[in-house]
Each structure stands twice: as C-alpha cells, then as structure tokens.
Write a protein that holds these residues in place. Sequence first.
Motif, PDB file in Angstrom:
ATOM      1  N   CYS A 143       0.834  -1.209   0.000  1.00  0.00           N
ATOM      2  CA  CYS A 143       0.000   0.000   0.000  1.00  0.00           C
ATOM      3  C   CYS A 143       0.871   1.263   0.000  1.00  0.00           C
ATOM      4  CB  CYS A 143      -0.934  -0.001   1.209  1.00  0.00           C
ATOM      5  SG  CYS A 143      -2.292  -1.189   1.066  1.00  0.00           S
ATOM      6  N   GLU A 144       1.996   1.205   0.705  1.00  0.00           N
ATOM      7  CA  GLU A 144       2.915   2.350   0.708  1.00  0.00           C
ATOM      8  C   GLU A 144       3.485   2.585  -0.687  1.00  0.00           C
ATOM      9  OE1 GLU A 144       5.834   1.477   3.636  1.00  0.00           O
ATOM     10  OE2 GLU A 144       4.420   1.597   5.329  1.00  0.00           O
ATOM     11  N   ALA A 145       3.815   1.497  -1.391  1.00  0.00           N
ATOM     12  CA  ALA A 145       4.338   1.625  -2.752  1.00  0.00           C
ATOM     13  C   ALA A 145       3.282   2.206  -3.682  1.00  0.00           C
ATOM     14  CB  ALA A 145       4.815   0.264  -3.261  1.00  0.00           C
ATOM     15  N   LEU A 146       2.038   1.771  -3.525  1.00  0.00           N
ATOM     16  CA  LEU A 146       0.945   2.304  -4.345  1.00  0.00           C
ATOM     17  C   LEU A 146       0.754   3.794  -4.071  1.00  0.00           C
ATOM     18  CD1 LEU A 146      -1.677  -0.599  -3.971  1.00  0.00           C
ATOM     19  CD2 LEU A 146      -0.372  -0.030  -6.025  1.00  0.00           C
ATOM     20  N   GLN A 147       0.850   4.166  -2.795  1.00  0.00           N
ATOM     21  CA  GLN A 147       0.714   5.572  -2.420  1.00  0.00           C
ATOM     22  C   GLN A 147       1.845   6.398  -3.043  1.00  0.00           C
ATOM     23  OE1 GLN A 147      -1.839   6.758   0.005  1.00  0.00           O
ATOM     24  NE2 GLN A 147      -1.258   8.636  -1.060  1.00  0.00           N
ATOM     25  N   ARG A 148       3.045   5.846  -2.986  1.00  0.00           N
ATOM     26  CA  ARG A 148       4.216   6.536  -3.537  1.00  0.00           C
ATOM     27  C   ARG A 148       4.080   6.758  -5.037  1.00  0.00           C
ATOM     28  NH1 ARG A 148       8.238   2.541  -3.075  1.00  0.00           N
ATOM     29  NH2 ARG A 148       7.758   2.021  -5.246  1.00  0.00           N
ATOM     30  N   GLU A 149       3.519   5.760  -5.724  1.00  0.00           N
ATOM     31  CA  GLU A 149       3.375   5.853  -7.177  1.00  0.00           C
ATOM     32  C   GLU A 149       2.133   6.639  -7.585  1.00  0.00           C
ATOM     33  OE1 GLU A 149       5.581   4.744  -9.382  1.00  0.00           O
ATOM     34  OE2 GLU A 149       6.884   4.036  -7.763  1.00  0.00           O
ATOM     35  N   GLY A 150       1.379   7.125  -6.593  1.00  0.00           N
ATOM     36  CA  GLY A 150       0.163   7.878  -6.908  1.00  0.00           C
ATOM     37  C   GLY A 150      -0.945   7.003  -7.445  1.00  0.00           C
ATOM     38  N   LYS A 151      -0.964   5.723  -7.074  1.00  0.00           N
ATOM     39  CA  LYS A 151      -1.950   4.781  -7.609  1.00  0.00           C
ATOM     40  C   LYS A 151      -2.975   4.328  -6.566  1.00  0.00           C
ATOM     41  CE  LYS A 151       0.187   4.762 -11.553  1.00  0.00           C
ATOM     42  NZ  LYS A 151      -0.398   5.496 -12.701  1.00  0.00           N
ATOM     43  N   LEU A 152      -2.816   4.746  -5.326  1.00  0.00           N
ATOM     44  CA  LEU A 152      -3.750   4.319  -4.285  1.00  0.00           C
ATOM     45  C   LEU A 152      -4.870   5.345  -4.159  1.00  0.00           C
ATOM     46  CD1 LEU A 152      -4.401   2.247  -2.083  1.00  0.00           C
ATOM     47  CD2 LEU A 152      -3.068   3.649  -0.482  1.00  0.00           C
ATOM     48  N   VAL A 153      -6.055   4.981  -4.581  1.00  0.00           N
ATOM     49  CA  VAL A 153      -7.203   5.884  -4.521  1.00  0.00           C
ATOM     50  C   VAL A 153      -7.832   5.866  -3.139  1.00  0.00           C
ATOM     51  CG1 VAL A 153      -9.488   6.394  -5.477  1.00  0.00           C
ATOM     52  CG2 VAL A 153      -7.657   5.572  -6.980  1.00  0.00           C
ATOM     53  N   HIS A 154      -7.963   4.672  -2.564  1.00  0.00           N
ATOM     54  CA  HIS A 154      -8.676   4.567  -1.287  1.00  0.00           C
ATOM     55  C   HIS A 154      -8.302   3.245  -0.618  1.00  0.00           C
ATOM     56  CE1 HIS A 154     -11.965   5.222   1.572  1.00  0.00           C
ATOM     57  NE2 HIS A 154     -12.309   3.953   1.397  1.00  0.00           N
ATOM     58  N   SER A 155      -8.146   3.266   0.699  1.00  0.00           N
ATOM     59  CA  SER A 155      -7.924   2.025   1.452  1.00  0.00           C
ATOM     60  C   SER A 155      -8.660   2.121   2.776  1.00  0.00           C
ATOM     61  CB  SER A 155      -6.428   1.781   1.690  1.00  0.00           C
ATOM     62  OG  SER A 155      -5.900   2.743   2.575  1.00  0.00           O
ATOM     63  N   GLU A 156      -9.151   1.013   3.249  1.00  0.00           N
ATOM     64  CA  GLU A 156      -9.836   0.974   4.540  1.00  0.00           C
ATOM     65  C   GLU A 156      -9.839  -0.456   5.048  1.00  0.00           C
ATOM     66  OE1 GLU A 156     -14.160   1.355   4.528  1.00  0.00           O
ATOM     67  OE2 GLU A 156     -14.119   1.265   2.326  1.00  0.00           O
TER      68      GLU A 156
END
Length: 681
Positions: A149-162
Amino acid sequence: IWTTTPWTIPANQAVSLNPELEYSLVQVDAGQGAERMILATEMVEGVMARWGIEHFQVLAHCKGADLEHLKLRHPVYDRQVPVILGDHVSLDAGTGAVHTAPDHGMEDFEVGKAYGIGTISLVQADGTYTSAAGEFAGVHVYKADGPVCEALQREGKLVHSEKFRHSYPHCWRTKTPLIYRATPQWFISMDKNNLRADALDAIKGVRWVPSWGQNRIEAMFEQSPDWCISRQRTWGVPITLFVHKETQDLHPDTGALIEKAAQAIEKDGIDAWYDLNPADLLGSDADQYEKVTDTLDVWFDSGVTHESVLRTRPELGQFPADMYLEGSDQHRGWFQSSLLTSVGAYDEAPFRTVLTHGFIVDGEGRKMSKSLGNVISPADVVEKYGADIIRLWAASADYGQDISVSAEILERTSEAYRRIRNTFRFLLGNIFDFEPGEAVPFDRMPELDQWAMTSLAGLVSRVGASYDDWKFHQVYRAIYDYCVTDLSAFYLDVIKDRLYADDADSDSRRSAQTVLAEMLTALVRLVAPILSFTAEEVWRFMPEPLREGVESVHLAGWPTLEVPQARAAELAEAYGVVLDVRDEVMKALEEARNAKAIGKSQEARVVVKAAEDVRSVLAERGTEELAAMFIVSAVEIEPSTDGLLSVDVLPAEGEKCPRCWNYRPLGASGLCARCDDVVTR
C-alpha cells in the motif's frame, strides 16, 4: 481495480472485465488531480460515495468486450498488463474491474490460461517474495499489505484504502489464513484418453441411492478439471518418478522404474523411496535425473481401495463391490476418485451401488460443535437407552438429508421402541401353550384372522421392498405403524376376548394363536437388521418349535408368507370400510365415556347408521363379529337418512358376565352362555 489482498498486487498480470457489463469513463479528482477512470456503470455512484467524492462526470459508456486487449500500466512495476474478459466478474463488490494474479487464485488462473497468461512464481514455499519481486524481496506475504500500500501511495496509484470485515479462507485445522500459490504439479488428464467420457458412461450402470446422487456426480464429472494428484507433504505415498533435471521430462524407462520402486517399498515400507539412492536404479543416468519428492493426493490412496482391498482379498467377495457408502460430500471425494481410478485401469466402475447420507445435526439443524455445547455422545446414549435406540433412531431418519438428533428426539425414539418391544411381549406371552401342530389353516380361520394374515403378508412385502431400496426410514415407519395401529389399536385388542375367555383348545383361540405365531416369527426377522440385540433377545425367548433349531435370528433367513391374493384383495377392500366405521365408533364411545354415560366399552351397544354400500359391507361381517371388533356388547345397523355415517351409543342390554365382562343374558351359573360352556368343560 479493487482487492482484499494487497500482497498479491506484485503478481498482477491482467485486469478482468465482464464482457456483458456496461462500463463508464468517469472524470474525477481523487486527490491526484483530474483523472479519468473506467468503472462498471451500475457501481459508479456507490464507488464515489465510498471514496467520499461528490463531484464527478460520466463522459462515455461501452461494453466490457470493447476494452479487451487494452494495455494498462502495472501500478508498481514498469510493465504493461492487458485487459481480459471473464464471466467471474460481477457487481457484488469492488469496481467491476478485477485484479488478476494467476499465481494466487483459481479463477485468475483459469481466465489467465484462456489468454495464454501463465504464472510468475513471486512467492516462495516459505511465504516470502523472491528477488524477482524487487523491493518486496524477502518480505513475508502476511506482512506485505503495508509495504504494498505504501508503494501504491508513492506511485500515486492508491485511490482509497480501509479496513473492513470480509470472508477469507483459513486452514480448517490451525485456523490460520491461507495463501493461494500456483506451483508445478502432476495431473491426470480427464480428456486425453477419454477418461471423462468413459466415467460418465460407467456412472449410468451404477445404482445411486438416493437417485439424485447420479445427477450430482454427473454434473461434477462434466465440469471437473484435470485431476491434480500431487501434494507437497512430508508424509504419504510417494510419486515414484524420476524427471530430467533440465527438461523435467520423465525417464524413458518409467514403467520399469515404478515397478522396482514398488518392490522396494513392499519390502521395506514407504521410507524405502525416500532413502533410495537414485544411482541404485538409474546407474549412469543418475546425474541427469532427480527423484520426485511429491506425495500422492490422499484421495488417490482411498480411490484405489478397490485394487488394494477387493482384488487382493478374494475372501471379501468380488470386484466390483456391492456398495460404497459414505456422506454426500464424497461425490467429490471417494466416489469420484474410486470411479476415475477403476475406469482408468479396468474400464468399469468399482461399485454396483453407491449410497450417500446426510450429516448429523442437532434438533435445531445446527452442526454439532463442542463450542456450542450441542454434541451428543453415542456412548452416553447407549449407557442410558441401549444400543438399539441409536440403531432405531438412525433407521427412522431419512438419510437423504441431514439427520437431527437431540434429547427430545431420542426420548421419542425410546417411546417408539417401547411400543415395538411391548408388541413382542404380547406375542410371546400369548403363545405359551401353542404348538405348530395346532395351527389352524388359513381357509378355516375366522375372517378377522384371515385379514390379519393378509395384513402381515403385506407388511412383509413392503418391508422387504424398502430394505431392498435401502429406505430404512420406510422400514421403521411400516413396522411402527403396524405394531401401533394394526396390532395394538385393533387386532390384538380385539382377540383378547378369544385368547382369555374362549376354551383353551378351541379353534377360535388356536386360530388367533396361529396368527400370533406367524406375526412373531415374521416380525422378529423384519426388525433384526435394525433392532439387532432386541431381535436376538426375542428369538431366545421364542418357543423352541418356532425357532426350528436355528441358533440365532440372524441365521434364520427372511420371512415368507403366502396368502390367497384374490382373498387378500377382497379383505383389504372390505376391512378398509370396517376400520373406517370402527374409528367413528371409537370416537362415539370416547364421547360417551367423557359424558359418564358408560365406563368400559362393553357397557355399550352401538347403532351404526350408514349408506347402503357401507351397510352391505358391515352386514357381510355380521353383528356379532362387528361387536367383537368394536369391543361392545351389541351392534345394530340401520339406514342413514342423509347418507352420512353416524353412531349412537346406548346402554348395553343384559347383565355383565363376571368372567368376560361382556353384557349378555346370564344363565343359572351367573355366566353368559359362552363362559358357562367353557367353565363346564
């Protein structure tokens, strides 16, 4: 895309869409500036609400099929993945676009295979990523959700997580979460040598009990994938193969090598394979080939019992087996594996009949569990009630579905058992002075006894047919109803007067005893497969002549009872009418008893008013015989003014005979004529 397993994102190789669903191109700002996303049209509003986005614009629509083969960029790695199509994509959850990692899911594997997408094996046997996973190398998948999830956030690909609660597969034994991981395995092809078609043909020659079992196993075979027979375990039957170290091809002399390995295992046990030095069998080829360490699927082990048990032990009877019996879950297990191995080896099914049963649940239909406190121990039931109560309970249930058991159900079963046992006690107690040589032939019996014989013959026939059909609940119901309705509530009650008041050697009493003896010798055999211990006890108490020198009821053979069929049909029709009338008489007597008009039924005479057809049947029996069957002192038959059946209860005429309790004119001896004659003799 949407997933509940972020740790599988590194293994993503495609995105699956449903070809028939409509998708929307949506312009939205999800925190990374203006973007355009593809979502299933029916899910757009729900997705936006979950993401907390109020402003969005739908720009266009298309079918999922229109996007097939579109290239997408992997969210973490610098590679492209295709859009593929699959019917498994639904609107139940997510976005309508399914993250697809063939290494980590059956549906993903199958849809990937259809597009020529294989596995990349990023996860090792110990659950950690390989070096090919880049920044995640060495991380255990249980601890990878955060880093991914951190990698997705870094790449600007994480829209939403819960975090939310959802279903996830766990090990049934350790209760720990499972990892789906694609690995090389050994398979038996279902179609290469027509195994599927041959098995489906063999199924048609088997008797399936219940009959729906055939439809179930046919459906399984029609849809069954190739059979994976290998497992990676430290115990089990080894797959005794050698494969080339580079090509993984089988050794060209595999057949002979398997036989040599089998001989070694037969001599020294399973460990002989694991202890084997390949050079001992392969010689100079040992440097090029490696020993397979996989074990066989345990269903293959059990599936070849027709070979390891039946064919190697002639004393067990024959091949194929008469019956395979197991729970309904074994259509996919033992029944299927046995059929495949037998058809593959011998072109025939290993069984003639397959019987399946449901599972035992509590009185509320719940699975038994120690945590629920609803487990009933068979040992406790045997201690309290005896083994035959468990046997009767099992027989009384329709095993075609789940079977309920509770203290209340066992109490009811115990009561049913008591009524059957009391029937045997009555039969035994009333033939104490009877010898087979005193039996009265059928054609000399009173009509009621003839009816009783034909009723018994019908029971023997029905019970035999139910046993042949493995319908034990019908066996139980037929025997229980016979004991309670035909015997206790009618025949045995009626003949008490003859048994206790007629002359001991009279034809009327001997006729009744003849019927009782036939009932006893037939019933004890009919219940023996179910009430095994009770039947044996009854057999030991039966008069020796009735046992005919047979030591055990279980060696006595099946009962046979022949009665004239034409007479049986005639009596069945007539007594159907008589018993209906008797039911109405019993109701009227009970009402009179409740009104204090009478005490015992012998204190009454009844007037039966009925239509002509009913009166005709009753008249053929005679009023004296009807009085005996209704257990009253007298019966009168009159026409019904409205065509309906009615019964009037009146006080009996005459005086009560102190010996038989019937109301009759009494003689000088103070007894009725019948009793006076018996006593005088």
